[in-house]
Structure formats: C-alpha cells, structure tokens
Design an enzyme around this catalytic site. Structure first.
Site, PDB file in Angstrom:
ATOM      1  N   ARG A 174      -6.967   2.012  -0.944  1.00  0.00           N
ATOM      2  CA  ARG A 174      -7.821   2.358   0.209  1.00  0.00           C
ATOM      3  C   ARG A 174      -9.175   2.924  -0.196  1.00  0.00           C
ATOM      4  O   ARG A 174      -9.719   3.816   0.462  1.00  0.00           O
ATOM      5  CB  ARG A 174      -7.083   3.344   1.141  1.00  0.00           C
ATOM      6  CG  ARG A 174      -5.759   2.809   1.684  1.00  0.00           C
ATOM      7  CD  ARG A 174      -5.957   1.564   2.545  1.00  0.00           C
ATOM      8  NE  ARG A 174      -4.685   1.027   3.018  1.00  0.00           N
ATOM      9  CZ  ARG A 174      -4.037   0.016   2.430  1.00  0.00           C
ATOM     10  NH1 ARG A 174      -4.548  -0.579   1.363  1.00  0.00           N
ATOM     11  NH2 ARG A 174      -2.890  -0.417   2.898  1.00  0.00           N
ATOM     12  N   SER A 224      -1.876   1.966  10.807  1.00  0.00           N
ATOM     13  CA  SER A 224      -1.253   3.067  10.060  1.00  0.00           C
ATOM     14  C   SER A 224      -2.199   4.265  10.084  1.00  0.00           C
ATOM     15  O   SER A 224      -3.335   4.165   9.650  1.00  0.00           O
ATOM     16  CB  SER A 224      -0.988   2.653   8.610  1.00  0.00           C
ATOM     17  OG  SER A 224      -0.057   1.610   8.572  1.00  0.00           O
ATOM     18  N   GLU A 294      -5.721   8.061   7.306  1.00  0.00           N
ATOM     19  CA  GLU A 294      -6.446   6.843   6.972  1.00  0.00           C
ATOM     20  C   GLU A 294      -7.571   6.631   7.985  1.00  0.00           C
ATOM     21  O   GLU A 294      -8.531   5.923   7.735  1.00  0.00           O
ATOM     22  CB  GLU A 294      -5.470   5.657   7.019  1.00  0.00           C
ATOM     23  CG  GLU A 294      -5.897   4.475   6.182  1.00  0.00           C
ATOM     24  CD  GLU A 294      -4.780   3.465   5.987  1.00  0.00           C
ATOM     25  OE1 GLU A 294      -4.844   2.411   6.628  1.00  0.00           O
ATOM     26  OE2 GLU A 294      -3.852   3.731   5.210  1.00  0.00           O
TER      27      GLU A 294
END
Length: 301
Positions: A174, A224, A294
């Site tokens: 990420r 998510s 996130e």
C-alpha cells in the site's frame, strides 16, 4: 487571496470544468463529505499542470481525486481545490496496456480481457482508478499493481513531467515512491501476458462472485478500511474484539465482513471517523495490535 485565485482559475479553465461549493458526498464511495470550495476537472494534462501550479503559487491547498474510493472528507468540507482527473484513454499494443490515470480499474481490466491479455484480473472489481491504484500499489486476491506495472508517467509538485520505470517506483504494501513524494500519476503502462479470453473471463467472474458473497457491496464504503497488520487479518482482529455490527450513528462495522466500515444510509463523516477510532482502540485493548486505516481522512470535521 481567494478572489485573486478565483479570477486566475477562470482564466485557465472554461466554466464547464469548475464547480464552487461542490458536495463531496457526490464524489466519494462513502457518500459523505461537505462542500469543496472548488471542484475542477481539467480536460488535459497541461490544464492539470496549470491548475496545480496556480494552487502552489497562491498557497491554495489542493487534492487529486480519482473515484474517491479510499477517501473520507469531513462534514464541513474541504477548504481548497479538489482536482478530479477524468482523463481515461486506454490503448493496447501487443502485450502492453497504456492507460491514463483517470481510467477505472474495471475499464482497464475489460480492455485487457478484450485483447486476450492476462494478469490484471485481480483488479477488475477494485472500485478505484488506475492512478489511485498506482499510488497505493493496490491489490486483491493475491495480485498487486507491482506485478503488472512497467512504467508510470507522473507530474511532480513543481509541474515537471517524469517517467518512472518499475524499479524506481519503490512499490511496497500500500505504498510507492509516488505516494512518498506526492507525485501526480498521469498514465501507466502495464505489461501483461497473452492468455485465453474465456479463461480470463472465467477468473474475473469467479472473483466477482467472491466479492458479492463476502463483501457488503450493497452499502457505501471505502472497501477495506484498515491495512493488513503483519501476521494478522484486520477483519479477524475486529471480529475477535466483538465488534461485528458495532455502530456509531449511521456508520457500522459490516456484519458481512468485519474489515469493512459501511454507511448504512445516513452516516456522517464524523460517525465514520468516530467508529474507526473506537475500532482501533478496542482492537488494541483486545489484541495489542494498532490497526492502521487505509482510508485517507481530509477536510474539516
């Protein structure tokens, strides 16, 4: 300063590309968020460059937006300029797919399928743009952008155009050099492999079914909500802390998949932000693990 900025902005772009006080709930997958002072959709890379340089010269905050699929904008909105990149041209040559940053991942996957190219099936159901996927090295079902990226064309904050080869992208979980240096993705080149069109289509359908079964796609969310902690699964940690279905206002930990925070219909950004904070604290108290969101949080709450 604002009046001066506004006058200059209207000399750069036609009024059809500029909105004032635009509600951000219309542009985020959470379907929440107050008004952005300015919301612009530059039609060309040069127009994008000019808008970014104007913002920098005038000290005006700005944010580059794709589909708003990983974003929580505060209820009081964003004091600055939201720049949405809608440029989405896609071309295929042999085993490479070249696409502009505003192209949706589903569009890119469809183009790869049409050309009989395999390797991008994992991204077909991710609800973001190619630009956003490059920035965060998006991934799903065992695939990541780092597996398919060859090179990326970006613009620096100073308006310089650069081409970065795969080995320069520093693609990690990420993250990427694009994220670290605040570059703006303009275009990406994907290197795929020849495959069987029916096999590719079947794999995409298999992943679509998995998403339908396991993810709360019927509710607004940002996918998510938390990054995967090393050695754990965020959803399991949340479930083990007894938080499945836990809610704050109209925001809820999905009963279908604990890794998702959803808007049940009337959530505010403050509800979602508060729920994320409480989940983090309760999971830490239960397991000793701090979950890292996130979702990016911007604007005034």
């Amino acid at each position: 300063m604002t009046q001066n900025f506004e006058e200059k902005l209207y000399t750069l772009l036609d009024t059809s590309y500029i909105w004032k006080n635009e509600p951000m709930k219309k542009h985020t997958t959470f379907r929440v968020g107050g008004p952005a002072d300015y919301f612009v959709t530059p039609p060309t890379e040069e127009a994008l460059r000019k808008v970014v340089l104007l913002c920098r010269e005038e000290g005006m905050p700005f944010y580059i937006l794709g589909k708003g699929s990983n974003l929580l904008v505060g209820d009081k909105g964003y004091r600055g300029v939201m720049i949405q990149n809608l440029m989405n041209r896609i071309s295929v040559e042999k085993e490479t797919v070249t696409a502009q940053a505003g192209a949706g991942l589903a569009q890119v996957a469809a183009a790869a399928l049409e050309a009989g190219l395999t390797g991008f099936e994992f991204a077909a159901g991710i609800p973001g743009t190619l630009g956003g996927a490059v920035v965060m090295n998006a991934g799903a079902y065992g695939g990541e952008m780092k597996d398919v990226l060859c090179r990326v064309h970006v613009m620096t904050g100073e308006g310089e155009f650069l081409t970065l080869e795969k080995e320069e992208l520093e693609l990690g979980y990420r993250t990427s050099v694009v994220a670290k240096k605040g570059y703006i993705v303009l275009e990406a080149v994907l290197c795929l492999q020849e495959g069987d069109r029916e096999t590719i289509k079947a794999r995409m359908e298999e992943l679509r079914q998995k998403r339908l079964e396991k993810q709360p796609l019927e509710y607004p969310s940002a996918g998510s909500t938390f990054k995967r902690p090393e050695g754990y699964f965020a959803g399991k940690l949340i479930q083990d802390a007894g938080l499945k279905g836990f809610s704050v206002g109209g925001a809820q930990v999905s009963e279908k998949h604990s890794g998702f925070v959803i808007n049940t219909g009337n959530a505010t950004a403050a509800d979602i932000s508060g729920l994320i904070s409480q989940v983090r604290e309760k999971v830490h108290a239960n397991s000793g693990v701090w979950l890292e969101p996130e979702v990016k949080r911007i604007g005034e709450f």
